[in-house]
Enzyme design. Structure first.
Site, PDB file in Angstrom:
ATOM      1  N   GLU A  71     -11.281  16.349 -50.120  1.00 26.45           N
ATOM      2  CA  GLU A  71     -10.589  17.596 -49.803  1.00 26.45           C
ATOM      3  C   GLU A  71     -10.406  17.619 -48.287  1.00 26.45           C
ATOM      4  O   GLU A  71     -11.371  17.420 -47.536  1.00 26.45           O
ATOM      5  CB  GLU A  71     -11.505  18.756 -50.264  1.00 26.45           C
ATOM      6  CG  GLU A  71     -10.810  20.021 -50.620  1.00 26.45           C
ATOM      7  CD  GLU A  71     -11.797  21.076 -51.166  1.00 26.45           C
ATOM      8  OE1 GLU A  71     -13.024  20.990 -50.927  1.00 26.45           O
ATOM      9  OE2 GLU A  71     -11.317  22.000 -51.836  1.00 26.45           O
TER      10      GLU A  71
ATOM     11  N   HIS B  31     -13.853  16.425 -46.796  1.00 24.46           N
ATOM     12  CA  HIS B  31     -14.898  16.751 -47.768  1.00 24.46           C
ATOM     13  C   HIS B  31     -14.897  15.723 -48.902  1.00 24.46           C
ATOM     14  O   HIS B  31     -14.086  15.804 -49.827  1.00 24.46           O
ATOM     15  CB  HIS B  31     -14.649  18.180 -48.287  1.00 24.46           C
ATOM     16  CG  HIS B  31     -15.666  18.670 -49.245  1.00 24.46           C
ATOM     17  ND1 HIS B  31     -15.392  19.561 -50.248  1.00 24.46           N
ATOM     18  CD2 HIS B  31     -16.993  18.385 -49.365  1.00 24.46           C
ATOM     19  CE1 HIS B  31     -16.495  19.811 -50.937  1.00 24.46           C
ATOM     20  NE2 HIS B  31     -17.477  19.111 -50.422  1.00 24.46           N
TER      21      HIS B  31
END
Ligand SMILES: NC(=O)c1ccc[n+]([C@@H]2O[C@H](COP(=O)([O-])OP(=O)(O)OC[C@H]3O[C@@H](n4cnc5c(N)ncnc54)[C@H](O)[C@@H]3O)[C@@H](O)[C@H]2O)c1
Length: 303
Positions: free
Chosen positions: A170, A158
């Site tokens: 992430e 992410h």
């Protein structure tokens, strides 16, 4: 011991704000050849012209030499369909925040590419485990060796918007993700110049599990007439030292993306406190998607 990502060629699906940024950091920082695909040729064209602008900006600021910028640009090639990713060791999907669309893409990638290719999704909120399950080959089950192998190379990567600027990625493991996939994906994000945090596979992960309910609350306040858009944003900017207010941030993320994330969190938790604001729903109905469409909570005249 540091693990090598071993990615000799990367693929990016979606040349919108996120896909373009992921292609940029892959070519400029990880320095790997990048294959780019979007279903819209207009989006590819505007994405590549934005890519050139980003390179020119970095050259003018002295962050890149013009040779390095040219080398980075030469690393990027466009492919017309998902079969074009055959030689990629990692493909990052960054299409619209829609489960069915993502599942369709992962099903095709699984059918067309080697089971060794890492398949990453840049989803903001959708279950990585559900996306991984969509790669189980036709006629096989999750318990078959082929089903296990296929789902084990799916991972959440992410990136944040704008990708060239934001320092974080992430990392999210699906229930099926192998340790090797996770470690190589982490190493790839580092090679792209990013710090990595880890989140479990819950709706919205850490980042949007916190951010999107906050944005939704700001929109609910506007909807209830508690304050003007300017005062809501100013309160957070000047009172909490946020670089921009939540309504402007929602415009930058994309209101369609905000609504999709909030719906995933609402449906995934079943908790009524996450009900998306009706105002947000109506703005998306009107195709006021924020900065990318020229109109959201604020107006963005085309340059
Ligand atoms: N915008 C953000 O701030 C942000 C931040 C982190 C993650 N994300 C996630 O990244 C993903 C992309 O978001 P975005 O902001 O770049 O969206 P965007 O609307 O800017 O771009 C999406 C792109 O996907 C393309 N596309 C859609 N369906 C496709 C298909 N079937 N095949 C090929 N291309 C297809 C569209 O043509 C478009 O160019 C979403 O999952 C979103 O949740 C967004």
């Amino acid at each position: 011991m540091s693990i090598s990502h071993g990615i000799r060629r990367a693929g990016v699906i979606g040349a919108g704000q996120m896909g373009l940024g992921i292609a940029f950091v892959s070519a400029v920082h990880a320095k790997v050849p990048v294959l780019l695909h979007d279903r819209s040729s207009a989006q590819i064209k505007s994405g590549l012209s934005f890519f050139d602008k980003l390179l020119a900006k970095d050259v003018s600021k002295g962050k890149l030499t013009s040779e390095a910028a040219k080398e980075a640009r030469d690393r990027v090639a466009v492919v017309d369909d998902l079969k074009g990713f055959k030689d990629a060791d990692l493909v990052v999907e960054a299409v619209s925040e829609n489960l069915a669309v993502k599942q369709g893409i992962f099903r095709t990638l699984s059918a067309e590419l080697s089971p060794k290719t890492i398949l990453a999704t840049n989803t903001s909120s959708i279950s990585i485990t559900k996306i991984a399950a969509s790669t189980i080959p036709e006629g096989k089950t999750a318990a078959d060796p082929e089903g296990k192998e296929s789902a084990s190379r799916v991972v959440g990567l992410h990136f944040f918007n704008p990708v060239p600027v934001m320092k974080l990625v992430e990392l999210i493991a699906a229930a099926q993700t192998s340790e090797e996939t996770l470690n190589r994906a982490r190493a790839y994000a580092s090679a792209c110049g990013k710090e990595v945090t880890y989140s479990k596979d819950v709706p919205g992960f850490v980042a949007n599990g916190l951010l999107m309910p906050f944005i939704n609350e700001a929109i609910l306040m506007l909807e209830k007439g508690i304050a003007t858009r300017e005062d809501i944003d100013k309160t957070l900017k000047l009172g909490m030292n946020h670089p921009m207010g939540p309504l402007q941030l929602a415009d930058f993320i994309g209101l369609d993306t905000c609504l999709a994330i909030q719906q995933t969190i609402h449906n995934g938790t079943g908790d009524s406190k996450y009900r998306p604001s009706v105002l947000l729903e109506r703005m998306v109905d009107a195709q006021w998607y924020g900065k990318k469409s020229g109109k959201g909570f604020y107006d963005y005249p085309s340059e």
